[in-house]
Design a protein around this motif. Sequence first.
Motif, PDB file in Angstrom:
ATOM      1  N   GLY A 178     -17.609  14.400   9.921  1.00 26.73           N
ATOM      2  CA  GLY A 178     -18.056  13.515  10.984  1.00 26.73           C
ATOM      3  C   GLY A 178     -18.903  14.173  12.048  1.00 26.73           C
ATOM      4  N   VAL A 179     -19.293  15.431  11.833  1.00 26.58           N
ATOM      5  CA  VAL A 179     -20.033  16.131  12.884  1.00 26.58           C
ATOM      6  C   VAL A 179     -21.416  15.520  13.094  1.00 26.58           C
ATOM      7  CG1 VAL A 179     -21.084  17.884  11.376  1.00 26.58           C
ATOM      8  CG2 VAL A 179     -20.576  18.430  13.775  1.00 26.58           C
ATOM      9  N   ASP A 180     -21.953  14.820  12.097  1.00 28.63           N
ATOM     10  CA  ASP A 180     -23.266  14.188  12.233  1.00 28.63           C
ATOM     11  C   ASP A 180     -23.339  13.268  13.450  1.00 28.63           C
ATOM     12  OD1 ASP A 180     -24.573  15.344  10.129  1.00 28.63           O
ATOM     13  OD2 ASP A 180     -24.160  13.737   8.711  1.00 28.63           O
ATOM     14  N   PHE A 181     -22.244  12.594  13.730  1.00 28.86           N
ATOM     15  CA  PHE A 181     -22.259  11.620  14.822  1.00 28.86           C
ATOM     16  C   PHE A 181     -21.202  11.911  15.887  1.00 28.86           C
ATOM     17  CE2 PHE A 181     -20.145   9.927  11.014  1.00 28.86           C
ATOM     18  CZ  PHE A 181     -18.843   9.791  11.472  1.00 28.86           C
ATOM     19  N   ALA A 182     -20.658  13.124  15.887  1.00 28.04           N
ATOM     20  CA  ALA A 182     -19.616  13.474  16.859  1.00 28.04           C
ATOM     21  C   ALA A 182     -20.206  13.716  18.247  1.00 28.04           C
ATOM     22  CB  ALA A 182     -18.876  14.723  16.395  1.00 28.04           C
ATOM     23  N   ASP A 183     -19.491  13.275  19.266  1.00 29.39           N
ATOM     24  CA  ASP A 183     -19.861  13.562  20.648  1.00 29.39           C
ATOM     25  C   ASP A 183     -19.340  14.931  21.072  1.00 29.39           C
ATOM     26  OD1 ASP A 183     -20.927  10.871  21.088  1.00 29.39           O
ATOM     27  OD2 ASP A 183     -18.825  10.237  21.011  1.00 29.39           O
ATOM     28  N   TRP A 184     -18.213  15.317  20.450  1.00 23.94           N
ATOM     29  CA  TRP A 184     -17.557  16.589  20.754  1.00 23.94           C
ATOM     30  C   TRP A 184     -17.090  17.234  19.450  1.00 23.94           C
ATOM     31  CZ3 TRP A 184     -16.485  18.450  25.810  1.00 23.94           C
ATOM     32  CH2 TRP A 184     -16.762  17.555  26.852  1.00 23.94           C
ATOM     33  N   VAL A 185     -16.901  18.559  19.498  1.00 24.43           N
ATOM     34  CA  VAL A 185     -16.170  19.241  18.435  1.00 24.43           C
ATOM     35  C   VAL A 185     -14.976  19.939  19.063  1.00 24.43           C
ATOM     36  CG1 VAL A 185     -18.104  19.544  16.844  1.00 24.43           C
ATOM     37  CG2 VAL A 185     -17.647  21.292  18.591  1.00 24.43           C
ATOM     38  N   LEU A 186     -13.904  20.059  18.281  1.00 26.08           N
ATOM     39  CA  LEU A 186     -12.687  20.742  18.712  1.00 26.08           C
ATOM     40  C   LEU A 186     -12.432  21.828  17.675  1.00 26.08           C
ATOM     41  CD1 LEU A 186     -10.350  20.604  20.826  1.00 26.08           C
ATOM     42  CD2 LEU A 186      -9.123  19.154  19.198  1.00 26.08           C
ATOM     43  N   LEU A 187     -12.658  23.082  18.070  1.00 22.42           N
ATOM     44  CA  LEU A 187     -12.697  24.185  17.112  1.00 22.42           C
ATOM     45  C   LEU A 187     -11.621  25.210  17.408  1.00 22.42           C
ATOM     46  CD1 LEU A 187     -16.567  24.725  17.273  1.00 22.42           C
ATOM     47  CD2 LEU A 187     -15.300  23.358  15.591  1.00 22.42           C
TER      48      LEU A 187
END
Length: 369
Positions: free
Chosen positions: A142-151
Amino acid sequence: MPVAELDTGLGAVAEKLSHLAAQHAADADTTRRLAPEVVAGLREAGFARHFVSSRWGGTDGTFTELVGGVLTVSQACASTGWCASLLAASSRFAAHLPEAGHEELWGGGPDAFIATGLVPSGKAQAADGGWRLSGSWSYISGVDFADWVLLCGAVAGEGPPELRFFALPRGSFETIETWDCAGMRATGSHTVVVSGAYVPSHRSFARADMETGRNSWSTQPTHNVPFQASGALTFIGPAVGAAQGALKAAAAGLANKKRFDAAEVELVRASGRIDAARHLVEQNAQVIDARAFTPEFMARNQRNASFSGELVADALTGLLRAAGTAGLTESGSLQRFWRDVTAATSHVALRFDITKAARNYSAALFADA
């Protein structure tokens, strides 16, 4: 009213999203990305806000209702259902952030799309009031349309490195399109690269909090769930929903052609496996909503998810045998569901050998012997 009986309306909007996703499923498989209309439908349906606190405009939803919604959507498009499930899970993980982190993510609305990297693939160093994070994380759905990432990354210090999660907004990371799997093509599970991004302390939390279900910032029940109890549920729900979609596709194909007894037996046997898997997945959600976090029940949840993966993978093999060569027609949906289920059930969270699901549950069995 029991928690599990809460109706937030997700079922109705999931049905609407299912119809939309079905219209775009073939194109999503070909283009390897969800249509903008489907992404908008995901946001409107409220999967991202399902576990967000009502204080921020979220739903305060349950696992039982979420599983029902994911099953419904995944029957139409497994990739859409996968993203729906992971969006909800990611918001639940982010609830472990300090209060200021909640406000930054959801102060402007509860529908922020968050994509999570669970594997600790990066490294962080202490900086003024926070950390500097660098690393590369694969398979970030879903990173294509993510507002944030949680890594997840490791913080070096005295003794063993501490594992922490770090929330970064779009614009502070790079996406490299590496996802080329034969199934679940439209999940956009690409690679995220971070190069020395600054992350303030309010946008980080200890991985141990997520694993144990300890939350210092929220008393909401779904924000205080051990990862062992719920982790695999995120990934098995879309696989079971896709298997239900495959069953419908196989039955429709066989209804319009001359049938043989062997094909009908395969169809019925596959339906039994899929129903059994669905019941096990629904049982997992009910156990979590009932907060039955004993070692036995958590081990059973792991077993249920892994065994359900085996059941639906076997069911899809049977459905292809029943359908014959016609089931592999590229213009048909059965072969797509087969590829999607095969890809989904290969996930590390559903592997008996890697998750130790068998060993954990056998310990519970031996304890009662």
